[in-house]
Scaffold this motif. Structure first.
Motif, mmCIF file in Angstrom:
data_model
loop_
_atom_site.group_PDB
_atom_site.id
_atom_site.type_symbol
_atom_site.label_atom_id
_atom_site.label_comp_id
_atom_site.label_asym_id
_atom_site.label_seq_id
_atom_site.Cartn_x
_atom_site.Cartn_y
_atom_site.Cartn_z
ATOM 1 N N PRO A 50 0.705 -1.294 -0.038
ATOM 2 C CA PRO A 50 0.054 0.017 0.029
ATOM 3 C C PRO A 50 0.696 1.495 -0.056
ATOM 4 N N CYS A 51 2.015 1.224 0.469
ATOM 5 C CA CYS A 51 2.743 2.394 0.583
ATOM 6 C C CYS A 51 3.363 2.905 -0.709
ATOM 7 N N LEU A 52 3.773 1.641 -1.504
ATOM 8 C CA LEU A 52 4.144 1.787 -3.008
ATOM 9 C C LEU A 52 3.017 2.537 -3.795
ATOM 10 N N LYS A 53 1.828 1.921 -3.504
ATOM 11 C CA LYS A 53 0.589 2.288 -4.129
ATOM 12 C C LYS A 53 0.216 3.827 -4.091
ATOM 13 N N GLU A 54 0.466 4.124 -2.883
ATOM 14 C CA GLU A 54 0.063 5.622 -2.302
ATOM 15 C C GLU A 54 1.334 6.635 -2.977
ATOM 16 N N ILE A 55 2.455 6.104 -3.103
ATOM 17 C CA ILE A 55 3.600 7.009 -3.632
ATOM 18 C C ILE A 55 3.105 7.138 -5.220
ATOM 19 N N ARG A 56 2.870 6.044 -5.747
ATOM 20 C CA ARG A 56 2.566 6.059 -7.242
ATOM 21 C C ARG A 56 1.391 6.988 -7.341
ATOM 22 N N TYR A 61 2.868 8.474 -10.515
ATOM 23 C CA TYR A 61 3.662 7.352 -11.453
ATOM 24 C C TYR A 61 2.619 6.661 -12.125
ATOM 25 N N SER A 62 2.411 6.886 -13.416
ATOM 26 C CA SER A 62 1.508 6.125 -14.084
ATOM 27 C C SER A 62 2.098 4.848 -14.986
ATOM 28 N N TRP A 63 3.353 4.901 -15.123
ATOM 29 C CA TRP A 63 3.848 3.851 -15.767
ATOM 30 C C TRP A 63 5.234 3.241 -15.033
ATOM 31 N N MET A 64 5.174 1.981 -15.283
ATOM 32 C CA MET A 64 6.253 1.098 -14.795
ATOM 33 C C MET A 64 6.716 0.289 -15.339
ATOM 34 N N ASP A 65 7.951 -0.234 -15.300
ATOM 35 C CA ASP A 65 8.593 -1.318 -15.602
ATOM 36 C C ASP A 65 9.403 -2.197 -14.633
ATOM 37 N N LEU A 137 26.639 -1.141 -11.298
ATOM 38 C CA LEU A 137 26.346 -2.204 -10.336
ATOM 39 C C LEU A 137 27.470 -2.156 -9.331
ATOM 40 N N ASP A 138 27.130 -2.872 -8.173
ATOM 41 C CA ASP A 138 28.303 -3.087 -7.277
ATOM 42 C C ASP A 138 28.942 -4.296 -7.801
ATOM 43 N N GLU A 139 29.815 -4.740 -6.717
ATOM 44 C CA GLU A 139 30.669 -6.075 -7.184
ATOM 45 C C GLU A 139 30.002 -7.415 -7.053
ATOM 46 N N ASN A 140 28.687 -7.261 -6.642
ATOM 47 C CA ASN A 140 27.704 -8.322 -6.928
ATOM 48 C C ASN A 140 27.132 -8.643 -8.390
ATOM 49 N N ASN A 141 27.275 -7.483 -9.083
ATOM 50 C CA ASN A 141 26.956 -7.593 -10.443
ATOM 51 C C ASN A 141 25.514 -8.198 -10.884
ATOM 52 N N TYR A 142 24.667 -7.633 -10.030
ATOM 53 C CA TYR A 142 23.180 -7.949 -9.982
ATOM 54 C C TYR A 142 22.253 -6.922 -9.431
ATOM 55 N N VAL A 143 21.118 -6.460 -10.136
ATOM 56 C CA VAL A 143 20.433 -5.921 -9.503
ATOM 57 C C VAL A 143 18.977 -6.156 -10.375
ATOM 58 N N LYS A 144 17.918 -5.768 -9.747
ATOM 59 C CA LYS A 144 16.501 -5.963 -10.427
ATOM 60 C C LYS A 144 15.696 -4.800 -9.685
ATOM 61 N N ALA A 145 15.355 -3.689 -10.779
ATOM 62 C CA ALA A 145 14.931 -2.575 -10.212
ATOM 63 C C ALA A 145 13.550 -2.271 -10.884
ATOM 64 N N MET A 146 12.520 -1.456 -10.293
ATOM 65 C CA MET A 146 11.361 -1.025 -10.819
ATOM 66 C C MET A 146 11.737 0.450 -11.298
ATOM 67 N N ARG A 147 11.294 0.690 -12.605
ATOM 68 C CA ARG A 147 11.527 2.115 -12.993
ATOM 69 C C ARG A 147 10.096 2.687 -13.295
ATOM 70 N N LEU A 148 10.080 3.770 -12.685
ATOM 71 C CA LEU A 148 8.569 4.528 -12.540
ATOM 72 C C LEU A 148 8.568 5.763 -13.377
ATOM 73 N N PHE A 149 7.786 6.212 -14.091
ATOM 74 C CA PHE A 149 7.653 7.317 -14.993
ATOM 75 C C PHE A 149 6.303 8.212 -14.451
ATOM 76 N N VAL A 150 6.280 9.595 -14.667
ATOM 77 C CA VAL A 150 4.982 10.126 -14.777
ATOM 78 C C VAL A 150 4.678 9.959 -16.390
ATOM 79 N N GLY A 151 3.546 9.589 -16.831
ATOM 80 C CA GLY A 151 3.158 9.069 -18.121
ATOM 81 C C GLY A 151 4.094 8.490 -18.862
ATOM 82 N N GLU A 152 4.305 8.553 -20.054
ATOM 83 C CA GLU A 152 4.948 7.566 -20.915
ATOM 84 C C GLU A 152 6.474 7.701 -20.749
#
Length: 180
Positions: A50-56, A61-65, A137-152
């Motif tokens: 619900p915190c992420l939903k409220e931030i969006r 922030y209408s678009w994400m991947d 990246l740091d020395e772990n060489n891996y990240v999974k991230a959500m990208r958020l945008f206003v609009g397209e």
């Protein structure tokens, strides 16, 4: 909790921490004065949080991947890593939410010094339009991230120098006003 510090000038692997000796820590308040917003969220439940939903909702922030940065998951991995690490700015805010793994966002302070922000699972950061920054990246060489945008989404990065863009001029005005 996010950790940030001023970087050394060494040319060693960009994925190393690059801490000054002695370390010069940077507080969340110092980051806020640069326009950088940090939040801590529950990455294990991002789909229903619900915190992420409220931030969006609040930030529009209408678009994400979701992007996974790892040599086995990202096409043109080596090229992308080099591109992400080139100093650049965007004309819109950059919002990233780390769902897994870890990495670094580097931002320039008001005196043009690099600050390294260590990001890990659960960290969300908003970099203001017009701030010079880069990612690695740091020395772990891996990240999974959500990208958020206003609009397209707009993926355009403008490599330094890019001081003539209105977003950069507006950001510099913000820094001047914040210093008063």
């Amino acid at each position: 909790m996010v950790e940030a510090w001023y970087m050394d000038e060494s040319q060693e692997d960009q994925r190393s921490p690059h801490r000054l000796r002695p370390n010069r820590a940077v507080s969340l308040e110092q980051l806020r004065r640069l326009g950088v917003v940090y939040r801590r969220l529950d990455a294990d439940n991002y789909e229903t949080d619900p915190c992420l939903k409220e931030i969006r909702r609040a930030e529009n922030y209408s678009w994400m991947d979701i992007i996974t940065i790892h040599k086995d998951k990202l096409p043109n991995y080596e090229e992308k890593i080099k591109t992400f690490y080139e100093e650049h700015l965007h004309l819109d805010d950059e919002i990233r939410y780390i769902l897994d793994g870890s990495g670094y966002f580097d931002v320039r302070d008001k005196d043009d010094k690099w600050i390294r922000i260590s990001m890990e699972k659960g960290d969300m950061i908003t970099l203001p339009a017009g701030i010079y920054h880069r990612f690695t990246l740091d020395e772990n060489n891996y990240v999974k991230a959500m990208r958020l945008f206003v609009g397209e989404p707009v993926w355009t990065a403008y490599n330094r120098p890019a001081d003539d863009f209105p977003a950069r001029k507006q950001y510099m005005k913000f820094l001047t006003e914040a210093a008063q």
